[in-house]
Design a protein around this motif. Sequence first.
Motif, PDB file in Angstrom:
ATOM      1  N   ARG A  74       0.864  -1.182   0.000  1.00 11.65           N
ATOM      2  CA  ARG A  74       0.000   0.000   0.000  1.00 11.65           C
ATOM      3  C   ARG A  74       0.897   1.227   0.000  1.00 11.65           C
ATOM      4  N   ARG A  76       0.644   5.546   0.121  1.00  8.94           N
ATOM      5  CA  ARG A  76      -0.237   6.677   0.400  1.00  8.94           C
ATOM      6  C   ARG A  76       0.459   7.963  -0.018  1.00  8.94           C
ATOM      7  N   THR A  86      -5.082  11.808   8.249  1.00 10.44           N
ATOM      8  CA  THR A  86      -3.846  11.100   7.914  1.00 10.44           C
ATOM      9  C   THR A  86      -3.095  10.707   9.180  1.00 10.44           C
ATOM     10  N   LEU A  89      -4.734   7.589  10.334  1.00  9.23           N
ATOM     11  CA  LEU A  89      -4.260   6.443   9.550  1.00  9.23           C
ATOM     12  C   LEU A  89      -2.861   6.022   9.985  1.00  9.23           C
ATOM     13  N   TYR A  90      -1.992   7.007  10.123  1.00  4.56           N
ATOM     14  CA  TYR A  90      -0.600   6.741  10.492  1.00  4.56           C
ATOM     15  C   TYR A  90      -0.520   5.989  11.823  1.00  4.56           C
ATOM     16  N   THR A  93      -1.464   2.303  11.371  1.00  6.63           N
ATOM     17  CA  THR A  93      -0.821   1.536  10.302  1.00  6.63           C
ATOM     18  C   THR A  93      -0.033   0.337  10.819  1.00  6.63           C
ATOM     19  N   ASN A  96      -1.780  -2.906  10.121  1.00  7.69           N
ATOM     20  CA  ASN A  96      -1.677  -3.423   8.753  1.00  7.69           C
ATOM     21  C   ASN A  96      -0.330  -4.110   8.539  1.00  7.69           C
ATOM     22  N   ILE A 103       3.874  -0.897   3.720  1.00  6.77           N
ATOM     23  CA  ILE A 103       3.246   0.407   3.527  1.00  6.77           C
ATOM     24  C   ILE A 103       4.305   1.494   3.457  1.00  6.77           C
ATOM     25  N   TRP A 105       4.804   5.916   2.443  1.00  8.35           N
ATOM     26  CA  TRP A 105       4.193   7.239   2.406  1.00  8.35           C
ATOM     27  C   TRP A 105       4.986   8.135   1.459  1.00  8.35           C
ATOM     28  N   HIS A 169       7.024   2.993   6.077  1.00 13.68           N
ATOM     29  CA  HIS A 169       6.303   3.479   7.258  1.00 13.68           C
ATOM     30  C   HIS A 169       7.211   3.703   8.460  1.00 13.68           C
TER      31      HIS A 169
END
Length: 175
Positions: A74, A76, A86, A89-90, A93, A96, A103, A105, A169
């Motif tokens: 993923r 972003r 955001t 989400l962070y 994360t 996930n 992931i 960014w 991430h």
Amino acid sequence: MSLSVPTWPELLGSATRSAVHLEMRDTYAVDYEKGPFAEWRAGFRHDPADRASWWRPWLDLIQETVSRGVLVRRARIVSEPVSEYTRFLYDGTFTNIAAGEQIRWLPRRRASDIQLPGNDFWLIDGRLIRWNHFTGEGASAGGEISEDPAAAKLCADAFEAVWERAVPHNEYKIC
């Protein structure tokens, strides 16, 4: 010909090699009054030791998909300074990642010269696209499936260009 939109278990269950997801919005269907975002705003944070409390059944599906040898990534694209959503989400994360997703960014200013599709998407095995449509307020406006080879190539190229520039991430510092 319009293809029917499969369920998430059907879509990810069809993946044999890869499932990539590109997110390009700063806010998704935010309900400030109730739900996970409101709980986060009130101070709730997931406990890393309490996996049973995390977002189910989604994380179970990701874990099962990864366990079959499918690479799930993923990316972003985010505006900086980041939106409150955001940050939400962070903060979540890590769940996930624990399920097996990779992931990254990418600050939006570093994406200016990348050819991007007009919508967020999932690309399965480089050939099947699930477009994610949203209203102006960020609510889901439904999905759409495409097997158009030119669109799949656009999505694959865009995702890989974003992935190459994006920050993993664990290295991304939110600002």
